[in-house]
Write a protein that holds these residues in place. Structure first.
Motif, PDB file in Angstrom:
ATOM      1  N   PRO A 121       0.817  -1.227   0.000  1.00 18.12           N
ATOM      2  CA  PRO A 121       0.000   0.000   0.000  1.00 18.12           C
ATOM      3  C   PRO A 121       0.847   1.272   0.000  1.00 18.12           C
ATOM      4  CG  PRO A 121      -0.904  -1.586   1.544  1.00 18.12           C
ATOM      5  CD  PRO A 121       0.424  -2.133   1.101  1.00 18.12           C
ATOM      6  N   LEU A 122       1.964   1.268   0.761  1.00 15.37           N
ATOM      7  CA  LEU A 122       2.823   2.441   0.786  1.00 15.37           C
ATOM      8  C   LEU A 122       3.524   2.636  -0.560  1.00 15.37           C
ATOM      9  CD1 LEU A 122       4.441   2.312   4.351  1.00 15.37           C
ATOM     10  CD2 LEU A 122       2.656   3.860   3.507  1.00 15.37           C
ATOM     11  N   GLU A 123       3.890   1.539  -1.196  1.00 12.72           N
ATOM     12  CA  GLU A 123       4.525   1.632  -2.511  1.00 12.72           C
ATOM     13  C   GLU A 123       3.551   2.236  -3.527  1.00 12.72           C
ATOM     14  OE1 GLU A 123       6.756  -1.152  -5.896  1.00 12.72           O
ATOM     15  OE2 GLU A 123       5.823  -2.070  -4.143  1.00 12.72           O
ATOM     16  N   ILE A 124       2.300   1.772  -3.479  1.00 16.70           N
ATOM     17  CA  ILE A 124       1.286   2.313  -4.389  1.00 16.70           C
ATOM     18  C   ILE A 124       1.049   3.800  -4.097  1.00 16.70           C
ATOM     19  CG2 ILE A 124      -1.144   2.192  -5.063  1.00 16.70           C
ATOM     20  CD1 ILE A 124      -1.013  -0.821  -4.529  1.00 16.70           C
ATOM     21  N   SER A 125       0.982   4.130  -2.805  1.00 16.69           N
ATOM     22  CA  SER A 125       0.785   5.526  -2.420  1.00 16.69           C
ATOM     23  C   SER A 125       1.928   6.403  -2.921  1.00 16.69           C
ATOM     24  CB  SER A 125       0.673   5.643  -0.889  1.00 16.69           C
ATOM     25  OG  SER A 125      -0.439   4.914  -0.406  1.00 16.69           O
ATOM     26  N   TYR A 126       3.142   5.885  -2.810  1.00 16.35           N
ATOM     27  CA  TYR A 126       4.323   6.610  -3.282  1.00 16.35           C
ATOM     28  C   TYR A 126       4.222   6.920  -4.773  1.00 16.35           C
ATOM     29  CZ  TYR A 126       9.249   7.418  -4.519  1.00 16.35           C
ATOM     30  OH  TYR A 126      10.415   7.947  -5.013  1.00 16.35           O
ATOM     31  N   GLN A 127       3.847   5.912  -5.556  1.00 12.98           N
ATOM     32  CA  GLN A 127       3.743   6.096  -6.997  1.00 12.98           C
ATOM     33  C   GLN A 127       2.617   7.068  -7.352  1.00 12.98           C
ATOM     34  OE1 GLN A 127       5.909   5.039  -9.125  1.00 12.98           O
ATOM     35  NE2 GLN A 127       7.078   3.733  -7.724  1.00 12.98           N
ATOM     36  N   VAL A 128       1.481   6.933  -6.677  1.00 16.28           N
ATOM     37  CA  VAL A 128       0.343   7.812  -6.964  1.00 16.28           C
ATOM     38  C   VAL A 128       0.684   9.262  -6.633  1.00 16.28           C
ATOM     39  CG1 VAL A 128      -2.014   8.410  -6.273  1.00 16.28           C
ATOM     40  CG2 VAL A 128      -1.405   6.021  -6.697  1.00 16.28           C
ATOM     41  N   LEU A 129       1.270   9.480  -5.444  1.00 18.27           N
ATOM     42  CA  LEU A 129       1.642  10.840  -5.052  1.00 18.27           C
ATOM     43  C   LEU A 129       2.676  11.428  -6.008  1.00 18.27           C
ATOM     44  CD1 LEU A 129       1.873  10.372  -1.178  1.00 18.27           C
ATOM     45  CD2 LEU A 129       0.225  11.807  -2.393  1.00 18.27           C
ATOM     46  N   GLY A 130       3.622  10.595  -6.431  1.00 16.68           N
ATOM     47  CA  GLY A 130       4.653  11.069  -7.347  1.00 16.68           C
ATOM     48  C   GLY A 130       4.078  11.545  -8.664  1.00 16.68           C
ATOM     49  N   TRP A 131       3.116  10.791  -9.189  1.00 14.16           N
ATOM     50  CA  TRP A 131       2.533  11.181 -10.468  1.00 14.16           C
ATOM     51  C   TRP A 131       1.556  12.345 -10.331  1.00 14.16           C
ATOM     52  CZ3 TRP A 131       4.744  10.278 -14.803  1.00 14.16           C
ATOM     53  CH2 TRP A 131       5.565   9.144 -14.945  1.00 14.16           C
ATOM     54  N   ILE A 132       0.906  12.466  -9.171  1.00 16.09           N
ATOM     55  CA  ILE A 132       0.074  13.653  -8.926  1.00 16.09           C
ATOM     56  C   ILE A 132       0.958  14.899  -8.921  1.00 16.09           C
ATOM     57  CG2 ILE A 132      -1.331  14.879  -7.219  1.00 16.09           C
ATOM     58  CD1 ILE A 132      -2.511  12.222  -6.383  1.00 16.09           C
ATOM     59  N   ALA A 133       2.103  14.806  -8.237  1.00 17.99           N
ATOM     60  CA  ALA A 133       3.035  15.932  -8.214  1.00 17.99           C
ATOM     61  C   ALA A 133       3.531  16.238  -9.615  1.00 17.99           C
ATOM     62  CB  ALA A 133       4.210  15.610  -7.289  1.00 17.99           C
ATOM     63  N   PHE A 134       3.830  15.178 -10.376  1.00 12.20           N
ATOM     64  CA  PHE A 134       4.318  15.366 -11.739  1.00 12.20           C
ATOM     65  C   PHE A 134       3.294  16.095 -12.601  1.00 12.20           C
ATOM     66  CE2 PHE A 134       3.923  13.519 -16.042  1.00 12.20           C
ATOM     67  CZ  PHE A 134       5.002  14.157 -16.632  1.00 12.20           C
ATOM     68  N   PHE A 135       2.047  15.628 -12.579  1.00  8.52           N
ATOM     69  CA  PHE A 135       1.027  16.249 -13.417  1.00  8.52           C
ATOM     70  C   PHE A 135       0.684  17.659 -12.930  1.00  8.52           C
ATOM     71  CE2 PHE A 135       0.018  11.811 -14.720  1.00  8.52           C
ATOM     72  CZ  PHE A 135       0.133  12.003 -16.092  1.00  8.52           C
ATOM     73  N   SER A 136       0.671  17.861 -11.608  1.00  7.01           N
ATOM     74  CA  SER A 136       0.370  19.194 -11.075  1.00  7.01           C
ATOM     75  C   SER A 136       1.435  20.188 -11.488  1.00  7.01           C
ATOM     76  CB  SER A 136       0.273  19.142  -9.545  1.00  7.01           C
ATOM     77  OG  SER A 136      -0.770  18.301  -9.128  1.00  7.01           O
ATOM     78  N   TRP A 137       2.700  19.823 -11.271  1.00  6.46           N
ATOM     79  CA  TRP A 137       3.786  20.728 -11.636  1.00  6.46           C
ATOM     80  C   TRP A 137       3.883  20.907 -13.147  1.00  6.46           C
ATOM     81  CZ3 TRP A 137       7.904  18.721  -7.668  1.00  6.46           C
ATOM     82  CH2 TRP A 137       7.830  19.506  -6.511  1.00  6.46           C
ATOM     83  N   ILE A 149      -2.811  32.864 -11.541  1.00  5.66           N
ATOM     84  CA  ILE A 149      -3.038  32.204 -10.251  1.00  5.66           C
ATOM     85  C   ILE A 149      -3.221  30.704 -10.436  1.00  5.66           C
ATOM     86  CG2 ILE A 149      -5.542  32.444 -10.268  1.00  5.66           C
ATOM     87  CD1 ILE A 149      -3.124  32.784  -7.237  1.00  5.66           C
ATOM     88  N   GLY A 150      -3.653  30.283 -11.634  1.00  6.14           N
ATOM     89  CA  GLY A 150      -3.759  28.851 -11.907  1.00  6.14           C
ATOM     90  C   GLY A 150      -2.413  28.167 -11.807  1.00  6.14           C
ATOM     91  N   ASN A 151      -1.396  28.836 -12.271  1.00  2.79           N
ATOM     92  CA  ASN A 151      -0.017  28.355 -12.148  1.00  2.79           C
ATOM     93  C   ASN A 151       0.331  28.101 -10.690  1.00  2.79           C
ATOM     94  OD1 ASN A 151       2.799  28.116 -12.072  1.00  2.79           O
ATOM     95  ND2 ASN A 151       3.135  30.270 -12.500  1.00  2.79           N
ATOM     96  N   ILE A 152      -0.042  29.029  -9.837  1.00  2.00           N
ATOM     97  CA  ILE A 152       0.312  28.953  -8.414  1.00  2.00           C
ATOM     98  C   ILE A 152      -0.445  27.840  -7.702  1.00  2.00           C
ATOM     99  CG2 ILE A 152       0.293  30.217  -6.235  1.00  2.00           C
ATOM    100  CD1 ILE A 152       2.391  31.074  -8.366  1.00  2.00           C
ATOM    101  N   LEU A 153      -1.725  27.702  -7.985  1.00  2.00           N
ATOM    102  CA  LEU A 153      -2.525  26.673  -7.316  1.00  2.00           C
ATOM    103  C   LEU A 153      -2.034  25.271  -7.677  1.00  2.00           C
ATOM    104  CD1 LEU A 153      -6.093  28.233  -7.758  1.00  2.00           C
ATOM    105  CD2 LEU A 153      -4.658  28.234  -5.695  1.00  2.00           C
ATOM    106  N   LEU A 154      -1.708  25.052  -8.940  1.00  2.00           N
ATOM    107  CA  LEU A 154      -1.179  23.758  -9.357  1.00  2.00           C
ATOM    108  C   LEU A 154       0.222  23.527  -8.795  1.00  2.00           C
ATOM    109  CD1 LEU A 154      -2.432  23.766 -13.051  1.00  2.00           C
ATOM    110  CD2 LEU A 154      -3.124  22.146 -11.268  1.00  2.00           C
ATOM    111  N   ASP A 155       1.001  24.593  -8.733  1.00  2.00           N
ATOM    112  CA  ASP A 155       2.349  24.496  -8.183  1.00  2.00           C
ATOM    113  C   ASP A 155       2.300  24.105  -6.709  1.00  2.00           C
ATOM    114  OD1 ASP A 155       5.150  24.788  -8.776  1.00  2.00           O
ATOM    115  OD2 ASP A 155       5.158  26.614  -7.564  1.00  2.00           O
ATOM    116  N   LEU A 156       1.351  24.682  -5.984  1.00  2.51           N
ATOM    117  CA  LEU A 156       1.190  24.362  -4.563  1.00  2.51           C
ATOM    118  C   LEU A 156       0.809  22.900  -4.380  1.00  2.51           C
ATOM    119  CD1 LEU A 156       1.032  25.199  -1.591  1.00  2.51           C
ATOM    120  CD2 LEU A 156      -1.327  25.929  -2.010  1.00  2.51           C
ATOM    121  N   LEU A 157      -0.121  22.415  -5.183  1.00  2.00           N
ATOM    122  CA  LEU A 157      -0.514  21.005  -5.101  1.00  2.00           C
ATOM    123  C   LEU A 157       0.678  20.094  -5.370  1.00  2.00           C
ATOM    124  CD1 LEU A 157      -2.647  18.772  -4.856  1.00  2.00           C
ATOM    125  CD2 LEU A 157      -3.164  19.117  -7.299  1.00  2.00           C
ATOM    126  N   GLY A 158       1.494  20.451  -6.356  1.00  2.03           N
ATOM    127  CA  GLY A 158       2.682  19.659  -6.660  1.00  2.03           C
ATOM    128  C   GLY A 158       3.675  19.645  -5.514  1.00  2.03           C
TER     129      GLY A 158
END
Length: 274
Positions: A8-24, A185-194
């Motif tokens: 579960p932690l491995e899956i969480s790691y991958q999911v969070l990583g790709w969320i950060a990738f797409f957000s940034w 501001i859209g840039n900033i909101l996505l950057d914060l999520l990343g």
């Protein structure tokens, strides 16, 4: 290479990583689209763009080298332990490549859209030149002893330093203009999520491995997340509290500083200095 203890932690790691990738990654597009629709880059600080290009170029060198080089990976494990995972994932490499490309596109917009009297400051040019000069000197020093891990750590430090200062010109410009118009501001909101999800990804890895080596072994990534969150919150405060969009002037009086685009449609052979 170290294995995960918890699926579960491995899956969480991958999911969070790709969320950060797409957000940034997506965070670059609101500014590009805003520039395109306005046919203007007034309000977007050029020092920010130059410093941002230096930052992402340095981060690209660090990520690509550590992710693909067996020699540097071996040096990393010799320093931090052979059971430790390399603290650079595929999404880090993909993000860096994309970031350099989109920053280059934004710089190109500076050349073709209306920009008023804005230009790159001498201070920014001096800082950027000095940073790359230091990088060349470090390369010369590292070459004889093959100290590649130390060398890429220099590039990692450069990207952290540039992250720490790159937002300052834009924040000061917003304060000076009493407006965030032209700064997405859209840039900033996505950057914060990343930034938040990237930091959470590192925390998940630490929980699974029972060590915080990925924080201090990749201090650049740690500081990057914290710096991003701080500055993004500052810009959100500027946009929604200090200079709310409802207070904007009528379109006929906004951006009085606008003069002419850098590249004139009339085909003039002369262009303003960047």
């Amino acid at each position: 290479m170290a294995s995960w203890h918890s699926l579960p932690l491995e899956i969480s790691y991958q999911v969070l990583g790709w969320i950060a990738f797409f957000s940034w990654s997506l965070s670059f597009y609101p500014q590009v689209i805003l520039n395109y629709t306005r046919k203007s880059v007034v309000g977007l600080n050029f020092d920010f763009l130059v410093l941002n290009m230096t930052k992402h170029s340095s981060y690209l060198i660090y990520n690509v080298a550590l992710f693909f080089s067996p020699v540097i990976q071996r040096q990393y494990r010799e320093k931090y332990g052979y059971d430790e995972m390399i603290p650079v994932a595929a999404n880090d490499v993909a993000f860096s490549i994309h970031a350099v490309l989109l920053t280059a596109i934004t710089l190109y917009q500076v050349l073709i859209y209306e920009r008023g009297n804005q230009k790159v400051s001498k201070t920014c040019l001096v800082i950027s030149s000095a940073v790359w000069a230091v990088a060349v000197v470090c390369l010369i020093i590292a070459w004889p002893s093959q100290s590649w891990l130390w060398l890429i750590s220099v590039f990692n430090s450069i990207q952290v330093f540039m992250t720490a200062i790159k937002y300052i010109p834009q924040a000061c410009m917003n304060f000076g203009r009493k407006s965030t118009e032209g700064w997405s501001i859209g840039n900033i909101l996505l950057d914060l999520l990343g930034g938040v999800t990237n930091f959470a990804q590192m925390g998940v890895q630490s929980l699974d491995q029972g060590t915080f080596v990925n924080f201090y072994g990749n201090i650049g990534k740690t500081l990057l997340s914290l710096e991003v969150v701080f500055f993004d919150l500052l810009f959100i405060f500027q946009h929604y509290v200090l200079y709310r969009p409802l207070r904007e002037k009528p379109s006929s009086t906004v951006d009085e500083e606008i003069t002419a685009p850098l590249v004139k449609s009339s085909g003039s052979s002369q262009a303003a200095d960047v």
